[in-house]
Scaffold this active site. Structure first.
Site, PDB file in Angstrom:
ATOM      1  N   LYS A 113       0.818  -1.110   0.061  1.00 61.53           N
ATOM      2  CA  LYS A 113      -0.058   0.042   0.078  1.00 61.53           C
ATOM      3  C   LYS A 113       0.832   1.218  -0.075  1.00 61.53           C
ATOM      4  O   LYS A 113       1.597   1.398   1.101  1.00 61.53           O
ATOM      5  CB  LYS A 113      -0.634  -0.028   1.281  1.00 61.53           C
ATOM      6  CG  LYS A 113      -1.689   1.421   1.298  1.00 61.53           C
ATOM      7  CD  LYS A 113      -2.415   1.684   2.584  1.00 61.53           C
ATOM      8  CE  LYS A 113      -2.333   2.802   3.272  1.00 61.53           C
ATOM      9  NZ  LYS A 113      -2.277   4.120   2.086  1.00 61.53           N
ATOM     10  N   SER A 158       4.890   6.699  10.772  1.00 67.67           N
ATOM     11  CA  SER A 158       5.203   7.386  12.281  1.00 67.67           C
ATOM     12  C   SER A 158       5.061   6.318  13.268  1.00 67.67           C
ATOM     13  O   SER A 158       4.501   5.316  13.235  1.00 67.67           O
ATOM     14  CB  SER A 158       3.681   8.374  12.521  1.00 67.67           C
ATOM     15  OG  SER A 158       2.639   7.753  12.158  1.00 67.67           O
ATOM     16  N   THR A 159       5.634   6.826  14.460  1.00 68.67           N
ATOM     17  CA  THR A 159       5.852   5.802  15.558  1.00 68.67           C
ATOM     18  C   THR A 159       4.434   5.607  16.096  1.00 68.67           C
ATOM     19  O   THR A 159       4.289   4.482  16.582  1.00 68.67           O
ATOM     20  CB  THR A 159       6.852   6.508  16.716  1.00 68.67           C
ATOM     21  OG1 THR A 159       7.974   6.716  16.185  1.00 68.67           O
ATOM     22  CG2 THR A 159       6.698   5.873  17.977  1.00 68.67           C
ATOM     23  N   GLY A 208       2.930   2.985  13.898  1.00 75.92           N
ATOM     24  CA  GLY A 208       3.829   1.855  14.007  1.00 75.92           C
ATOM     25  C   GLY A 208       3.266   0.966  15.430  1.00 75.92           C
ATOM     26  O   GLY A 208       3.348  -0.064  15.362  1.00 75.92           O
ATOM     27  N   GLU A 258      10.009   0.854  10.840  1.00 75.29           N
ATOM     28  CA  GLU A 258      10.829   1.917  10.688  1.00 75.29           C
ATOM     29  C   GLU A 258      10.126   3.101  10.814  1.00 75.29           C
ATOM     30  O   GLU A 258       9.378   3.395  10.073  1.00 75.29           O
ATOM     31  CB  GLU A 258      11.638   1.838   9.357  1.00 75.29           C
ATOM     32  CG  GLU A 258      12.699   2.577   9.139  1.00 75.29           C
ATOM     33  CD  GLU A 258      12.656   3.788   8.531  1.00 75.29           C
ATOM     34  OE1 GLU A 258      12.521   4.757   9.548  1.00 75.29           O
ATOM     35  OE2 GLU A 258      12.655   4.169   7.400  1.00 75.29           O
ATOM     36  N   CYS A 318      12.898  10.721   7.839  1.00 76.36           N
ATOM     37  CA  CYS A 318      12.850  10.033   9.324  1.00 76.36           C
ATOM     38  C   CYS A 318      14.129  10.193   9.957  1.00 76.36           C
ATOM     39  O   CYS A 318      14.282  10.584  11.158  1.00 76.36           O
ATOM     40  CB  CYS A 318      12.526   8.717   9.221  1.00 76.36           C
ATOM     41  SG  CYS A 318      13.247   7.799   7.839  1.00 76.36           S
ATOM     42  N   GLU A 343       9.352  15.173  16.745  1.00 73.68           N
ATOM     43  CA  GLU A 343       9.669  14.990  15.086  1.00 73.68           C
ATOM     44  C   GLU A 343       8.825  15.882  14.562  1.00 73.68           C
ATOM     45  O   GLU A 343       7.575  15.814  14.236  1.00 73.68           O
ATOM     46  CB  GLU A 343       9.201  13.683  14.921  1.00 73.68           C
ATOM     47  CG  GLU A 343       9.868  13.596  13.306  1.00 73.68           C
ATOM     48  CD  GLU A 343       9.712  12.148  12.774  1.00 73.68           C
ATOM     49  OE1 GLU A 343       8.673  11.478  13.121  1.00 73.68           O
ATOM     50  OE2 GLU A 343      10.682  11.681  12.076  1.00 73.68           O
TER      51      GLU A 343
HETATM   52  P1  NDP Z   1       1.553   7.519   8.806  1.00 75.42           P
HETATM   53  O1  NDP Z   1       2.430   6.880   9.765  1.00 75.42           O
HETATM   54  O2  NDP Z   1       0.284   7.846   9.368  1.00 75.42           O
HETATM   55  O3  NDP Z   1       1.460   6.925   7.500  1.00 75.42           O
HETATM   56  C1  NDP Z   1       2.390   5.942   6.851  1.00 75.42           C
HETATM   57  C2  NDP Z   1       1.901   4.923   6.249  1.00 75.42           C
HETATM   58  O4  NDP Z   1       0.844   4.338   7.026  1.00 75.42           O
HETATM   59  C3  NDP Z   1       0.575   5.466   4.965  1.00 75.42           C
HETATM   60  O5  NDP Z   1       0.961   4.443   4.053  1.00 75.42           O
HETATM   61  C4  NDP Z   1      -0.619   5.535   5.579  1.00 75.42           C
HETATM   62  O6  NDP Z   1      -1.763   5.557   4.767  1.00 75.42           O
HETATM   63  C5  NDP Z   1      -0.336   4.294   6.519  1.00 75.42           C
HETATM   64  N1  NDP Z   1      -1.028   4.090   7.569  1.00 75.42           N
HETATM   65  C6  NDP Z   1      -1.714   5.139   8.429  1.00 75.42           C
HETATM   66  N2  NDP Z   1      -2.317   4.662   9.525  1.00 75.42           N
HETATM   67  C7  NDP Z   1      -2.307   3.125   9.347  1.00 75.42           C
HETATM   68  C8  NDP Z   1      -2.921   2.065  10.095  1.00 75.42           C
HETATM   69  N3  NDP Z   1      -3.577   2.312  11.035  1.00 75.42           N
HETATM   70  N4  NDP Z   1      -2.948   0.890   9.734  1.00 75.42           N
HETATM   71  C9  NDP Z   1      -2.105   0.854   8.607  1.00 75.42           C
HETATM   72  N5  NDP Z   1      -1.480   1.596   7.809  1.00 75.42           N
HETATM   73  C10 NDP Z   1      -1.594   3.030   8.272  1.00 75.42           C
HETATM   74  O7  NDP Z   1       2.163   8.955   8.777  1.00 75.42           O
HETATM   75  P2  NDP Z   1       1.574  10.237   8.155  1.00 75.42           P
HETATM   76  O8  NDP Z   1       1.644  10.447   6.555  1.00 75.42           O
HETATM   77  O9  NDP Z   1       0.097  10.622   8.809  1.00 75.42           O
HETATM   78  O10 NDP Z   1       2.747  11.390   8.512  1.00 75.42           O
HETATM   79  C11 NDP Z   1       2.621  11.780  10.000  1.00 75.42           C
HETATM   80  C12 NDP Z   1       3.977  11.829  10.656  1.00 75.42           C
HETATM   81  O11 NDP Z   1       4.337  10.748  10.797  1.00 75.42           O
HETATM   82  C13 NDP Z   1       4.810  12.600  10.002  1.00 75.42           C
HETATM   83  O12 NDP Z   1       4.610  14.145  10.446  1.00 75.42           O
HETATM   84  C14 NDP Z   1       6.244  12.327  10.507  1.00 75.42           C
HETATM   85  O13 NDP Z   1       6.501  12.668  11.823  1.00 75.42           O
HETATM   86  C15 NDP Z   1       5.751  10.829  10.422  1.00 75.42           C
HETATM   87  N6  NDP Z   1       6.390  10.083   9.305  1.00 75.42           N
HETATM   88  C16 NDP Z   1       7.685   9.380   9.408  1.00 75.42           C
HETATM   89  C17 NDP Z   1       8.240   8.675   8.426  1.00 75.42           C
HETATM   90  C18 NDP Z   1       9.378   8.006   8.395  1.00 75.42           C
HETATM   91  O14 NDP Z   1       9.990   7.749   7.392  1.00 75.42           O
HETATM   92  N7  NDP Z   1       9.865   7.572   9.490  1.00 75.42           N
HETATM   93  C19 NDP Z   1       7.486   8.971   7.185  1.00 75.42           C
HETATM   94  C20 NDP Z   1       6.221   9.471   6.957  1.00 75.42           C
HETATM   95  C21 NDP Z   1       5.646  10.126   8.307  1.00 75.42           C
HETATM   96  P3  NDP Z   1      -2.212   7.015   4.273  1.00 75.42           P
HETATM   97  O15 NDP Z   1      -1.124   7.684   3.554  1.00 75.42           O
HETATM   98  O16 NDP Z   1      -3.282   6.262   3.505  1.00 75.42           O
HETATM   99  O17 NDP Z   1      -2.647   7.663   5.519  1.00 75.42           O
END
Ligand code: NDP
Length: 818
Positions: free
Chosen positions: A191, A245-246, A249, A266, A300, A397
Site C-alpha cells: 500500500k 510514524s511511531t 507503528g 521503521e 525520518c 519530530e
Molecule cells: P503515517 O504513519 O500515518 O503513514 C504512513 C503509512 O501508513 C501510510 O501509507 C498510511 O496510509 C499508513 N497508515 C496510516 N495509519 C495506518 C493504520 N492504522 N494501519 C495501517 N496503515 C496505516 O504517517 P503520516 O503520513 O500521517 O505522517 C505523520 C507523521 O509521521 C509525519 O509528520 C512524520 O512525523 C511521521 N512520518 C515518518 C516517516 C518515516 O519515514 N519514519 C514517514 C512519514 C511520516 P495513508 O497515507 O493512506 O494515511
C-alpha cells in the site's frame, strides 16, 4: 536580463524540467485502478481519490480507493503466486529483479518527474538520489536472490508480505520493501501512501513489462483506514513491513500481537547532528543543508537537532544564517531550487503549529528574509536557537525544514544530549579527529551514524532504528532475515499444557517429548552411573531472588512452593513482584559497563561458568531429576549440553563479528553488532537448566545485562546457578533472577520503559500479552507463540539466531579522501 545584469546579481535563472511527458502518461492512464495479479482491476468500492501536486494544489489524477474486499483479492492472488514463486530457483528470481532494475533505469526520468510532481520534492533529488537508489536496491537484491541458497542455507520465505509505506520517499521505500521480499521468495501486497501513489503505479506497469509472474507483486492504493488496517489484520499475511510514524507503528504492533506475523517497523526520529570544535565548519554548513533541508526536512533520519560545541557555536551559526539566506525554495521541477514543497496542507499546518509552539516556549526563531511562493505548500528553512533540551521542538519530530540548535561543552555532554530522545534512528558526528568521532559513534543510541557526512544510504548497508524508531533492518544481509524463517520453524510443536502446580496438563510432565529427543544421546551416556533413587533434600531454605549480585528476599514476603512430578514439595522460591523487577532492571542498568568491557573478558567468564558448572554437574543433574522426574542419564545429558552451550557462547563472544559494507562510496561502512541493553527473559518450562542457560548465555555473551524469569514450574536449577555466577566472577547486575509467576512478571517487564527487549518462551496467550505490552516503548520482542523448540538440538537451541536476537546492528559511515 542582460549578461551584465546576470554578472551583477549572480542570481540563478529558471531551469525547469518539462512536466509534459509525465502529465501525458497520467492522462493516458487515468483513472488508475488497482494492480492485482498483473491486471488493472477496478476497486470494489467503485471510488477514486484525487492525487494532488503540492507545489500548486492542482489535482494530478485519480487513483482507486481500495477496501477490504480488494485486500482479500490481492492477498489471494499473492498466496496463489507464492506456491510457485517461493520455490522458484534463486537464479530465476535474480533475473526478474535484474529486469526490474533495468526497467527502472530505462524509465528513470519519467519516474523522477512523477515523484517530484506527486511529492513536491525537487527534481534534483528525485533524479540524482531517489531513482538511482531505487535501481541500486533491485540490483543489489538480485544478487541476494542468486546467493540465497548458499548464503542462507536452511532458510525459507515467509509467504505473503504486507507492506505499508510513507510519502516522503515513495518509490525508494517501495524498493526497500519489495526488493528484499521478492528476492527471498515472498510475494507482496503493498500500500503506497495516500498522498503519493503515482510512482508505485508506474512501477506496477514496470512489473508487467518485466514479465514477473502474476500475483508476485500487488499494489493497492487507498486510505489507511480501508487498506492499511485490513492488510495489518489479514490472516493470510505472514509479515508486515511498515515505515511511517511511531504512533501508527505502535498501533500496528498492538494489532499484530500474538498473530505470529513477523514485523519490522521503521519509524520516526529526532536525530542529532554533533559538531565538535575541530570540525571543518564550511563542510559542516553543507552537511547541515543535507541533514535538515534535504527533502524539505521530511526525512525520518533528518539531522534535526544541531548540537554544537559551545566555543564554536556563534561562528557556526553565523555561517549557517548566511547559507540559509541563499537557499532557494520553489517549484520542484526547477533544477536550481534547493527546497521544494511540503507534501500536503495537513503536514504544512503541523509544521507551522510546532514552529509557533517553539516561539511560545521561548526559543529564538531564524528564517531567511525572502518569502516562499504562496501557490503551493511551502515552508522556509528555519533555525531555532536558545532551545531547552526538554522543549517540544527539541523532543518532537517536526518532519519539516526546521532545525533546533543546542550547545554542549564536553564529548560526554554531547553524548548525553544526543541520547536525550525517545528515538534512535541516526546521528552524524563532525570532527577532524577520527579518534574522537569513532569513540563517540558507538556511544550514540542510533542505527546509523555518519562521520563527517550525513543522510547517506545504500542497499548494502542496513538501515533501521533503536528504541522508538522501531526495530528490524532494511538493506544489507541483516535486512534479509526480516523476510525468511528457518525451515524447521514450520514444524515446531505446539506447547505442552501448563498447570500452576508445575505439571504438564496431560499429566506426562515433559518426559515423552524429552525421551524422544534424548534417545540418541542416551547411547553416549551409557557409561555413566545413574542412581535410580534420588535422595531428596529436606525443604530447608527458600531460594531467594538474585539481584545486583546478591541474594534478595522478595518484596512480597511470599514464597512459592516447587513440586516434583508426584506432587511432593521439593523446595521454595521467592514470589517476585513488580518492585523486585524494578530493582532488577535498575541493577541491570547499573551493570551496563559489561557491554563496553572487552569481548575477551566476557568469553573468559563464560568459560569459567562452564568450568564451575562441570565441577558440580552431578548435583545439577540431580536437581533436574528431582524437578522433572526424568532419568539421571537424561538429566546428565542436559547438564552436559549446558556446559557445551556455555563453551559455544564463550567462543562466539569474540567471533560474532560485524562487517565492512561496500557501498559505492570512497569510504567504509562499519556494521557493528551492538548489545541491545537490558533484556527481559522469560524461560521455557521444558529443560529447567538448559532452557535457562540457552537464553542467558547468548544475551550476556553479546554484552547485554538481563533480568531473567526462570521456569515457573522448575525454577530450582536457575536459583542453584547463583553460586556458579558468583564463583565465575560475573559482575554484579549482569544477570538478575526473579522467580515467580512467569506471565505476570513478563507483563511487567514488557511494559517497563527501561527494558530494551523482551524474550518470552511460554504460552501463545503469554506471547500475545508480551507483544501487546511491548508497544509502550516499542521494545524488540522475541516470543515463541506457544511453540516448543528442541532445546537440545544445536540448530534450534543455539547459534546465530540467538546472537542476532541479542544484538542490533549499527552502521557507521566513514568516508575518506582529501
Ligand atoms: P503515517 O504513519 O500515518 O503513514 C504512513 C503509512 O501508513 C501510510 O501509507 C498510511 O496510509 C499508513 N497508515 C496510516 N495509519 C495506518 C493504520 N492504522 N494501519 C495501517 N496503515 C496505516 O504517517 P503520516 O503520513 O500521517 O505522517 C505523520 C507523521 O509521521 C509525519 O509528520 C512524520 O512525523 C511521521 N512520518 C515518518 C516517516 C518515516 O519515514 N519514519 C514517514 C512519514 C511520516 P495513508 O497515507 O493512506 O494515511
Amino acid at each position: 536580463m542582460s549578461v551584465m545584469d546576470i554578472f551583477e546579481t549572480m542570481d540563478y535563472g529558471p531551469a525547469p524540467e518539462a512536466a509534459s511527458p509525465a502529465l501525458a502518461w497520467l492522462k493516458e492512464h487515468q483513472p488508475f485502478n488497482l494492480f492485482i495479479n498483473n491486471q488493472w482491476v477496478q476497486p470494489a468500492s467503485g471510488q477514486y481519490l484525487d492525487s494532488v501536486n503540492p507545489a500548486n494544489g492542482k489535482v494530478l489524477t485519480q487513483v482507486a480507493s481500495a477496501n477490504s474486499a480488494d485486500v482479500d483479492a490481492a492477498v489471494a492472488a499473492a498466496s496463489a503466486a507464492f506456491e510457485k514463486w517461493g520455490k522458484t530457483p534463486g537464479h530465476v528470481r535474480a533475473r526478474y529483479l535484474y529486469a526490474l532494475a533495468r526497467q527502472i533505469q530505462k524509465h528513470s526520468r519519467l519516474l523522477a518527474v512523477l515523484e517530484a510532481l506527486d511529492n513536491g520534492k525537487s527534481i534534483r533529488e528525485t533524479r540524482d538520489i531517489d531513482i538511482p537508489l531505487v535501481a541500486r536496491h533491485f540490483y543489489y537484491h538480485a544478487g541476494w536472490a542468486q546467493l540465497m541458497a548458499s548464503e542462507l542455507p536452511g532458510y525459507q520465505p515467509l509467504g505473503v508480505v504486507g507492506q505499508i509505506i510513507p510519502w516522503n520517499f515513495p518509490l525508494l521505500m517501495l524498493a526497500w520493501k519489495i526488493a528484499p521480499a521478492i528476492a527471498m521468495g515472498n510475494t507482496v501486497v503493498l500500500k503506497p501512501a495516500r498522498y503519493t501513489p503515482l510512482t508505485a503505479l508506474k512501477f506496477a506497469e514496470i512489473v508487467q513489462e518485466s514479465g514477473l509472474p502474476p500475483g508476485v507483486i500487488n499494489i493497492l492504493t487507498g486510505e489507511a483506514s480501508q487498506v492499511g488496517e485490513a492488510l495489518v489484520r489479514h490472516p493470510g499475511i505472514k509479515k508486515i513491513a511498515f515505515t511511517g510514524s511511531t504512533d501508527v507503528g505502535r498501533s500496528i504492533r498492538r494489532a499484530t500481537a500474538g498473530s505470529g506475523k513477523k514485523l519490522s517497523l521503521e519509524l520516526g526520529g529526532k536525530s542529532p547532528f554533533i559538531v565538535f570544535d575541530d570540525a571543518d565548519l564550511d563542510s559542516v554548513v553543507e552537511g547541515v543543508v543535507d541533514a535538515i533541508w534535504f527533502n524539505q526536512g521530511q526525512v525520518c533520519c533528518a539531522g534535526s537537532r544541531l548540537l554544537v560545541q559551545e566555543n564554536i557555536a556563534d561562528r557556526l551559526l553565523s555561517k549557517l544564517l548566511i547559507r540559509m539566506e541563499r537557499l532557494r525554495v520553489g517549484d520542484p521541477l526547477d533544477k536550481a531550487i534547493d527546497i521544494g514543497a511540503i507534501v500536503s496542507s495537513t503536514q504544512l499546518q503541523e509544521i507551522q503549529r510546532l514552529v509557533a509552539r517553539g516561539v511560545e516556549e521561548g526559543a529564538q526563531v531564524w528564517q531567511p528574509s525572502w518569502a516562499c511562493p504562496t501557490d503551493g505548500y511551502f515552508f522556509p528553512p528555519t533555525l531555532f536557537t536558545n532551545v531547552s533540551p526538554a522543549s517540544t521542538i527539541a523532543q518532537v519530530e517536526i518532519f519539516g525544514p526546521v532545525l533546533v540548535a543546542m550547545t554542549f561543552r564536553t564529548p560526554a555532554e554531547a553524548v548525553e544530549l544526543a541520547n536525550n530522545t525517545r528515538y534512535g534512528l541516526a546521528a552524524s558526528v563532525w570532527s577532524d579527529n577520527i579518534n574522537l568521532a569513532l569513540d563517540i559513534a558507538p556511544k550514540i543510541k542510533a542505527g546509523s551514524v555518519w562521520v563527517n557526512c550525513t543522510n547517506l544510504f545504500d542497499a548494502s548497508s542496513g538501515f533501521g532504528g533503536y528504541r522508538e524508531s522501531g526495530f528490524g533492518r532494511e538493506g544489507g544481509k541483516e535486512g534479509l532475515y526480516e523476510y525468511v524463517r528457518h525451515a524447521w520453524e514450520a514444524q515446531l510443536a505446539s506447547p505442552s499444557g501448563y498447570t500452576p502446580t508445575g505439571r504438564a496438563a496431560n499429566g506426562a510432565s515433559s518426559s515423552s517429548f524429552t525421551d524422544s529427543l534424548l534417545a540418541g544421546i542416551d547411547d553416549e551416556l551409557d557409561g555413566l552411573s545413574a542412581p535410580e533413587t534420588i535422595e531428596l533434600p529436606a525443604i530447608d531454605r527458600t531460594s531467594k531472588l538474585f539481584i545486583a549480585g546478591k541474594q534478595a528476599r522478595p518484596d512480597s514476603g511470599y514464597s512459592r512452593t516447587v513440586y516434583d512430578p508426584a506432587g511432593q514439595a521439593i523446595g521454595e522460591v521467592g514470589d517476585g513482584n513488580r518492585k523486585d523487577l524494578r530493582n532488577a532492571v535498575e541493577a541491570a542498568h547499573k551493570a551496563s559497563g559489561w557491554a563496553t568491557g572487552t569481548t575477551h573478558n566476557r568469553a573468559q567468564i563464560l568459560y569459567y561458568m562452564a568450568e564451575n558448572l562441570s565441577v558440580r554437574e552431578d548435583e545439577f543433574a540431580r536437581r533436574i531429576v528431582q524437578q522433572t522426574g526424568r532419568s539421571h542419564v537424561d538429566a546428565m545429558s542436559e547438564v552436559q549440553t549446558v556446559i557445551s552451550r556455555l563453551f559455544s557462547y564463550a567462543a562466539w563472544t569474540d567471533k560474532f563479528e560485524g562487517g565492512v559494507h561496500r557501498p559505492p562510496l570512497r569510504g567504509v561502512v562499519l556494521a557493528m553488532p551492538e548489545a541491545i541493553g537490558v533484556i527481559g527473559i522469560a524461560c521455557p518450562d521444558d529443560y529447567p537448566l538448559l532452557g535457562f542457560i540457552s537464553l542467558v548465555a547468548p544475551a550476556i555473551a553479546m554484552g547485554n545485562t538481563i533480568v531473567v524469569i526462570p521456569s515457573q514450574i522448575a525454577p530450582l536449577s536457575a536459583t542453584d546457578s547463583y553460586q556458579v555466577f558468583e564463583t565465575s566472577d560475573l559482575p554484579a547486575g549482569v544477570v538478575n533472577i526473579v522467580t515467580g509467576e512467569r506471565d505476570a512478571l513478563s507483563q511487567v517487564l514488557a511494559e517497563h520503559d527501561d527494558v530494551d527487549a523482551m524474550w518470552y518462551f511460554g504460552t501463545a496467550e503469554g506471547s500475545k500479552r508480551v507483544e501487546l505490552a511491548s508497544a509502550g516503548n516499542m521494545k524488540r520482542t522475541w516470543v515463541n507463540y506457544g511453540h516448543t523448540r528442541n532445546w537440545l538440538d544445536s540448530v534450534q537451541g543455539e547459534g546465530q539466531e540467538f546472537l542476532r536476537a541479542a544484538t542490533q546492528v549499527k552502521n557507521i559511515w566513514v568516508p575518506y579522501g582529501e
